[in-house]
Motif scaffolding. Structure first.
Motif, PDB file in Angstrom:
ATOM      1  N   ALA A   1       1.535  -1.618   8.355  1.00 57.48           N
ATOM      2  CA  ALA A   1       0.446  -2.253   7.597  1.00 57.48           C
ATOM      3  C   ALA A   1      -0.384  -1.202   6.861  1.00 57.48           C
ATOM      4  N   TYR A   2      -0.623  -0.085   7.527  1.00 54.64           N
ATOM      5  CA  TYR A   2      -1.392   0.985   6.879  1.00 54.64           C
ATOM      6  C   TYR A   2      -0.621   1.564   5.693  1.00 54.64           C
ATOM      7  N   ARG A   3       0.679   1.677   5.828  1.00 53.96           N
ATOM      8  CA  ARG A   3       1.518   2.177   4.740  1.00 53.96           C
ATOM      9  C   ARG A   3       1.371   1.296   3.501  1.00 53.96           C
ATOM     10  N   ARG A   4       1.364  -0.029   3.706  1.00 53.13           N
ATOM     11  CA  ARG A   4       1.192  -0.942   2.565  1.00 53.13           C
ATOM     12  C   ARG A   4      -0.142  -0.699   1.877  1.00 53.13           C
ATOM     13  N   ARG A   5      -1.164  -0.430   2.669  1.00 52.62           N
ATOM     14  CA  ARG A   5      -2.482  -0.147   2.101  1.00 52.62           C
ATOM     15  C   ARG A   5      -2.436   1.111   1.238  1.00 52.62           C
ATOM     16  N   LEU A   6      -1.749   2.126   1.719  1.00 50.35           N
ATOM     17  CA  LEU A   6      -1.651   3.373   0.965  1.00 50.35           C
ATOM     18  C   LEU A   6      -0.862   3.189  -0.329  1.00 50.35           C
ATOM     19  N   ILE A   7       0.205   2.402  -0.265  1.00 51.87           N
ATOM     20  CA  ILE A   7       1.024   2.183  -1.460  1.00 51.87           C
ATOM     21  C   ILE A   7       0.191   1.592  -2.583  1.00 51.87           C
ATOM     22  N   ASN A   8      -0.777   0.754  -2.248  1.00 54.21           N
ATOM     23  CA  ASN A   8      -1.640   0.145  -3.255  1.00 54.21           C
ATOM     24  C   ASN A   8      -2.490   1.168  -4.000  1.00 54.21           C
ATOM     25  N   LEU A   9      -2.590   2.369  -3.466  1.00 51.78           N
ATOM     26  CA  LEU A   9      -3.387   3.418  -4.111  1.00 51.78           C
ATOM     27  C   LEU A   9      -2.621   4.138  -5.207  1.00 51.78           C
ATOM     28  N   GLY A  10      -1.317   3.899  -5.288  1.00 55.06           N
ATOM     29  CA  GLY A  10      -0.519   4.549  -6.326  1.00 55.06           C
ATOM     30  C   GLY A  10       0.017   5.903  -5.911  1.00 55.06           C
ATOM     31  N   SER A  11       0.453   6.683  -6.896  1.00 59.68           N
ATOM     32  CA  SER A  11       1.168   7.929  -6.635  1.00 59.68           C
ATOM     33  C   SER A  11       0.320   8.980  -5.935  1.00 59.68           C
ATOM     34  N   GLU A  12      -0.994   8.917  -6.058  1.00 56.55           N
ATOM     35  CA  GLU A  12      -1.825   9.941  -5.412  1.00 56.55           C
ATOM     36  C   GLU A  12      -1.715   9.885  -3.892  1.00 56.55           C
ATOM     37  N   ALA A  13      -1.214   8.765  -3.366  1.00 56.75           N
ATOM     38  CA  ALA A  13      -1.089   8.611  -1.917  1.00 56.75           C
ATOM     39  C   ALA A  13       0.321   8.924  -1.416  1.00 56.75           C
ATOM     40  N   ASN A  14       1.196   9.425  -2.286  1.00 59.07           N
ATOM     41  CA  ASN A  14       2.596   9.647  -1.898  1.00 59.07           C
ATOM     42  C   ASN A  14       2.725  10.529  -0.665  1.00 59.07           C
ATOM     43  N   PHE A  15       1.927  11.573  -0.578  1.00 56.91           N
ATOM     44  CA  PHE A  15       2.010  12.490   0.563  1.00 56.91           C
ATOM     45  C   PHE A  15       1.747  11.753   1.867  1.00 56.91           C
TER      46      PHE A  15
ATOM     47  N   CYS B   1       4.467   9.227   2.721  1.00 60.53           N
ATOM     48  CA  CYS B   1       5.602   9.969   3.266  1.00 60.53           C
ATOM     49  C   CYS B   1       5.375  10.313   4.731  1.00 60.53           C
ATOM     50  N   LEU B   2       4.171  10.746   5.083  1.00 62.24           N
ATOM     51  CA  LEU B   2       3.863  11.051   6.481  1.00 62.24           C
ATOM     52  C   LEU B   2       3.991   9.802   7.348  1.00 62.24           C
ATOM     53  N   CYS B   3       3.549   8.659   6.818  1.00 65.02           N
ATOM     54  CA  CYS B   3       3.691   7.400   7.560  1.00 65.02           C
ATOM     55  C   CYS B   3       5.153   7.069   7.791  1.00 65.02           C
ATOM     56  N   ASP B   4       5.977   7.226   6.755  1.00 64.60           N
ATOM     57  CA  ASP B   4       7.405   6.932   6.905  1.00 64.60           C
ATOM     58  C   ASP B   4       8.053   7.888   7.903  1.00 64.60           C
ATOM     59  N   LEU B   5       7.634   9.142   7.875  1.00 67.09           N
ATOM     60  CA  LEU B   5       8.138  10.115   8.842  1.00 67.09           C
ATOM     61  C   LEU B   5       7.788   9.675  10.262  1.00 67.09           C
ATOM     62  N   LEU B   6       6.548   9.250  10.458  1.00 70.51           N
ATOM     63  CA  LEU B   6       6.104   8.808  11.780  1.00 70.51           C
ATOM     64  C   LEU B   6       6.794   7.519  12.208  1.00 70.51           C
ATOM     65  N   ILE B   7       6.947   6.584  11.281  1.00 66.79           N
ATOM     66  CA  ILE B   7       7.635   5.327  11.603  1.00 66.79           C
ATOM     67  C   ILE B   7       9.064   5.630  12.037  1.00 66.79           C
ATOM     68  N   GLY B   8       9.723   6.577  11.366  1.00 64.98           N
ATOM     69  CA  GLY B   8      11.068   6.962  11.750  1.00 64.98           C
ATOM     70  C   GLY B   8      11.117   7.622  13.109  1.00 64.98           C
ATOM     71  N   ILE B   9      10.135   8.478  13.394  1.00 60.78           N
ATOM     72  CA  ILE B   9      10.079   9.144  14.708  1.00 60.78           C
ATOM     73  C   ILE B   9       9.880   8.121  15.817  1.00 60.78           C
ATOM     74  N   VAL B  10       8.983   7.167  15.599  1.00 63.17           N
ATOM     75  CA  VAL B  10       8.739   6.131  16.609  1.00 63.17           C
ATOM     76  C   VAL B  10       9.997   5.306  16.837  1.00 63.17           C
TER      77      VAL B  10
END
Length: 225
Positions: A191-205, A208-217
């Motif tokens: 859910a937090y990742r979706r919130r970040l995506i709404n911010l556009g490209s400035e939130a890419n970093f 990416c960290l969220c996706d890394l963490l989701i993958g680790i979990v």
């Protein structure tokens, strides 16, 4: 060779307020490269979390490129961490409550487990500040003998603290507890990742960290099954 606790400590600092010297030190090329290697190993070798690893273990582990797990733009963002001023300005715009584009990394704001009387979330009115997850984190920190830093007193379930808790558990040799904590506490990141995506490209970093963490979990859950 960076151990797992150090990897989670750096992940924590990506979402926490840090001073310029500290950020420049951990985002320096050699340190960041070690962090990426450590994060990649955890992502691809979940059963090894918290265990002592030798250079041989790293050579024998899975070494698929991060592009197999992340999009091209996310990989580019991950390999080029923001400069200190970029990080500070992003936090000022998005990690501050009450602003139109706030995207605070606080678990209570993205889950509906709060009790009556808790404060309304500025995100969508569903999550609450100081919800069940916040009370859990406060109780866990007290149980382990750690105080909540003053800047997080209103949000003990801040992502920076949750990631640091994983690091603390690993450094304390509480590997099973760290794995359980990972599998139970980070479901809100989608859910937090979706919130970040709404911010556009400035939130890419941060996406990416969220996706890394989701993958680790996911790796930890799959390994425990």
């Amino acid at each position: 060779m960076m151990n797992d606790a150090a990897v989670f400590s750096i992940l924590s600092k990506c979402f926490a307020p840090v001073d310029k010297a500290e950020w420049e030190n951990l985002s320096a090329r050699e340190v960041w490269a070690e962090f990426l290697d450590g994060a990649r190993f955890i992502l691809q070798n979940g059963g090894s979390l918290g265990l002592d690893k030798s250079p041989v273990d790293y050579r024998r582990g899975n070494h698929a490129p991060l592009q197999d797990f992340l999009s091209e733009c996310e990989v580019c963002a991950l390999f080029c961490p923001p400069a200190y001023e970029e990080k500070r300005q992003f936090a000022a715009r998005h990690f501050t409550g009450g602003l139109p584009e706030s995207a605070l990394p606080i678990e209570s704001l993205y889950v509906n487990t709060a009790k009556a009387g808790d404060l309304l979330s500025p995100v969508d009115g569903k999550g609450m500040y100081l919800g069940t997850s916040a009370r859990y984190m406060s109780a866990l920190a007290e149980q382990l003998g750690f105080g909540i830093p003053s800047e997080f007193s209103d949000c003990p379930d801040h992502l920076a603290l949750e990631l640091d808790m994983v690091a603390v558990l690993l450094r304390s040799g509480m590997v099973d507890e760290a794995r359980t904590f990972l599998s139970e506490r980070f479901n809100w990141l989608t859910a937090y990742r979706r919130r970040l995506i709404n911010l556009g490209s400035e939130a890419n970093f941060y996406v990416c960290l969220c996706d890394l963490l989701i993958g680790i979990v996911a790796e930890q859950v799959e390994d425990a099954a």
